[in-house]
Design an enzyme around this catalytic site. Sequence first.
Site, PDB file in Angstrom:
ATOM      1  N   GLU A  41       0.795  -1.328  -0.007  1.00 32.97           N
ATOM      2  CA  GLU A  41      -0.131   0.034  -0.071  1.00 32.97           C
ATOM      3  C   GLU A  41       0.816   0.993  -0.118  1.00 32.97           C
ATOM      4  O   GLU A  41       1.963   1.428   0.715  1.00 32.97           O
ATOM      5  CB  GLU A  41      -0.962   0.090   1.417  1.00 32.97           C
ATOM      6  CG  GLU A  41      -1.666   1.140   1.560  1.00 32.97           C
ATOM      7  CD  GLU A  41      -2.532   1.092   2.706  1.00 32.97           C
ATOM      8  OE1 GLU A  41      -3.368   1.825   2.704  1.00 32.97           O
ATOM      9  OE2 GLU A  41      -2.113   0.342   3.775  1.00 32.97           O
ATOM     10  N   LYS A 104      -9.579   2.177  -2.039  1.00 28.58           N
ATOM     11  CA  LYS A 104      -9.710   1.747  -0.636  1.00 28.58           C
ATOM     12  C   LYS A 104     -11.230   2.117  -0.138  1.00 28.58           C
ATOM     13  O   LYS A 104     -11.552   3.367   0.021  1.00 28.58           O
ATOM     14  CB  LYS A 104      -8.653   2.326   0.309  1.00 28.58           C
ATOM     15  CG  LYS A 104      -8.608   1.516   1.597  1.00 28.58           C
ATOM     16  CD  LYS A 104      -7.339   2.125   2.279  1.00 28.58           C
ATOM     17  CE  LYS A 104      -7.086   1.434   3.697  1.00 28.58           C
ATOM     18  NZ  LYS A 104      -5.880   1.727   4.427  1.00 28.58           N
ATOM     19  N   CYS A 136      -5.460  -3.129   2.682  1.00 32.87           N
ATOM     20  CA  CYS A 136      -5.036  -3.117   4.087  1.00 32.87           C
ATOM     21  C   CYS A 136      -6.248  -3.215   5.141  1.00 32.87           C
ATOM     22  O   CYS A 136      -6.894  -4.314   5.237  1.00 32.87           O
ATOM     23  CB  CYS A 136      -4.224  -1.825   4.541  1.00 32.87           C
ATOM     24  SG  CYS A 136      -3.167  -1.745   6.027  1.00 32.87           S
TER      25      CYS A 136
END
Length: 245
Positions: A41, A104, A136
């Site tokens: 990321e 995200k 994540c």
Amino acid sequence: MRAACVQLSVRECDACDNKRRALQLSADAADSGADIIVLPELFLTGFCYDLKPEREPYPSLISFRALSLDSGAILAGSIMASSERGLLNMGFCIAGAEMGFYSKTHPFGEEKKHFVPGDRIAPVRIADLSIGLEICYDIRFPEVARKLCASGADILITVAQFPAERIHHWRALVIARAIENQIHHIACNASGSAGGSSMIVGPAGEVLAEAGGEECVVIADLDLDERDQVRRSVTCWEDRRPELY
């Protein structure tokens, strides 16, 4: 398919050096025959909100597109990107001249002050492959991976900067997402300020490769047909009752 995780030690705000090391390690992975190369990321910048975010055509990715064209490998990761909606933690997949994106869905903590959450969960379809990409904190929400897989993902990829103090959560979640969806899971974490332990996991939950805490590349060979074999063997995918949940 040969998969590689480039477990980069991401140095916050040092885009030049991060890019240099990411390119070198990605080239090493390509030289080892990797068909898909996954970076962490925000591997170029870390969470450096002072840097000007990129807009399309994302000039920092030009060298990675060239590597993909030269090697034939798919590359995946995430970068900060500016959009009409605001600042995005934007996941990408590159296959030569093709690019696909996922933003995200769940910014975490301080990120909420800066990033606009993604508003679409769907696989990235690129190079005849359907890639379920998540970023994540998304891994803590099993609905993300399930929707990606129910939408036809051939493989699940998570790119992360997951902290060392919760790395036992990371290992459990990476394996769980593979087991519950009966799919290969390539989970690439950063090292350095993050906790490492990048993993490549098979559809029955077997760990095929795992890194320690250092900057490195981990590689495993995947047979994507195993997804369907595992789903036939243990029929929980077929036995789902989505009308109830």
